[in-house]
Design a protein around this motif. Structure first.
Motif, short mmCIF file in Angstrom:
data_model
loop_
_atom_site.label_atom_id
_atom_site.label_comp_id
_atom_site.label_asym_id
_atom_site.label_seq_id
_atom_site.Cartn_x
_atom_site.Cartn_y
_atom_site.Cartn_z
N LEU A 122 -1.68 -2.65 10.87
CA LEU A 122 -1.14 -1.32 10.61
C LEU A 122 -1.38 -0.94 9.16
O LEU A 122 -1.94 -1.71 8.38
CB LEU A 122 0.36 -1.29 10.93
N ALA A 123 -0.92 0.24 8.78
CA ALA A 123 -1.02 0.71 7.40
C ALA A 123 0.14 1.66 7.15
O ALA A 123 0.98 1.88 8.01
CB ALA A 123 -2.36 1.41 7.17
N THR A 124 0.19 2.22 5.95
CA THR A 124 1.24 3.15 5.52
C THR A 124 2.62 2.52 5.73
O THR A 124 2.76 1.31 5.73
CB THR A 124 1.12 4.52 6.21
N TYR A 125 3.65 3.35 5.92
CA TYR A 125 4.98 2.78 6.02
C TYR A 125 5.23 2.06 7.34
O TYR A 125 6.23 1.36 7.48
CB TYR A 125 6.06 3.84 5.78
N LEU A 126 4.33 2.17 8.29
CA LEU A 126 4.46 1.32 9.48
C LEU A 126 4.34 -0.14 9.06
O LEU A 126 5.09 -1.00 9.50
CB LEU A 126 3.38 1.68 10.50
N GLN A 127 3.39 -0.40 8.20
CA GLN A 127 3.25 -1.73 7.58
C GLN A 127 4.47 -2.04 6.73
O GLN A 127 5.02 -3.15 6.77
CB GLN A 127 1.97 -1.74 6.74
N GLY A 128 4.92 -1.05 5.97
CA GLY A 128 6.07 -1.23 5.10
C GLY A 128 7.35 -1.54 5.86
O GLY A 128 8.17 -2.35 5.41
#
Length: 287
Positions: A122-128
């Motif tokens: 994932l990336a962006t705040y999904l990763q966060g």
């Protein structure tokens, strides 16, 4: 057992409004001869203002992954603080070499500290979100195994769609082929892109009008969330808060049962690859 949580700047933790207590490895954004550390030397507002003024594809900025020195410094600091384990949540292995690099470095610390690298896909705040959830679990006494198991469940029960206004960024930075980018530009397509289950960015559907592409992204997410009630939904954008607020209104109309929907910025390190005018929606099934 003392567990540290680490991620990278792509996760967007700079914009959650509070100190998560999570160590963040930082990338740089490179404007020709100007090298800026994401989240320190440049923030999202300024970054998107600058790239919105770009008229030549050759001026699109590039990014550099966190340095080996920064990775070593972070791990050495964990050891000094008495941590026994580090769980790292990098951007998808398919989108950056940051995660695999930490995996390689981890071998040098065998016997000194245990380093667990999770391919978030994932990336962006999904990763966060994965990192924030892991931090909360660690503070509540969860074991490494429990945190990893929960994280992998969330990864395997996630979905994300986004709409890009200008494909030049994805083409220049190698996230789409030149041929695909040229054709899409020629036809003025505003594609609905999807993060696949293995963490790649692919074209889900080709749509010619931005508004219709946004509507379709929402429809696809409604399909994913159908009959699911225990979910966590995020909206994210690069200089299109007006659009994501309309998306939020639409979600509230169709699924008023879904509460706590958060809106997050897409960080410069990610924005350099997708540009301004991007909106997205992502979700986790929590059970």
């Amino acid at each position: 057992m003392k567990i540290a949580i680490m991620t990278d700047v792509n996760a967007g933790l700079d914009y959650v409004g509070y100190d998560t207590g999570i160590t963040v490895l930082r990338s740089t954004v490179n404007f020709k001869n100007e090298v800026l550390v994401d989240g320190i030397d440049i923030k999202a507002d300024e970054f998107y203002r600058r790239i919105s003024q770009i008229t030549n594809v050759s001026d699109i900025p590039s990014t550099s992954a966190p340095s080996l020195g920064d990775i070593y410094d972070a791990i050495d600091n964990f050891i000094e603080q008495g941590y026994t384990d580090v769980i790292h949540f990098p951007i998808s292995f398919q989108l950056s070499a940051t995660g695999p690099t930490v995996q390689q470095v981890a071998k040098e610390y065998h016997g000194r500290i245990r380093i667990h690298v999770i391919d978030t896909k994932l990336a962006t705040y999904l990763q966060g979100y994965l990192a924030v959830n892991a931090k909360q679990m660690a503070e509540n006494g969860a074991t490494v195994e429990e945190i990893i198991e929960r994280s992998e469940f969330l990864i395997n029960h996630s979905k994300a769609y986004f709409v890009v206004d200008d494909l030049s960024y994805l083409v220049k930075n190698g996230r789409l082929s030149n041929a695909a980018g040229f054709l899409a530009g020629l036809l003025r397509i505003k594609p609905v892109l999807e993060i696949t289950s293995d963490g790649r960015i692919v074209t889900k559907e080709k749509i010619k009008v931005y508004k219709y592409a946004v509507d379709r992204a929402l429809e696809l997410m409604f399909e994913f969330l159908k009959d699911k009630t225990n979910v966590k939904v995020f909206l994210f954008h690069s200089l299109r808060e007006d659009i994501v607020k309309k998306m939020l209104e639409r979600i509230n109309e169709v699924r008023p049962d879904i509460q706590g929907i958060e809106i997050h910025y897409i960080t410069p390190a990610v924005g350099a690859h997708i540009g301004a005018g991007v909106v997205g929606i992502g979700a986790f099934l929590l059970e």
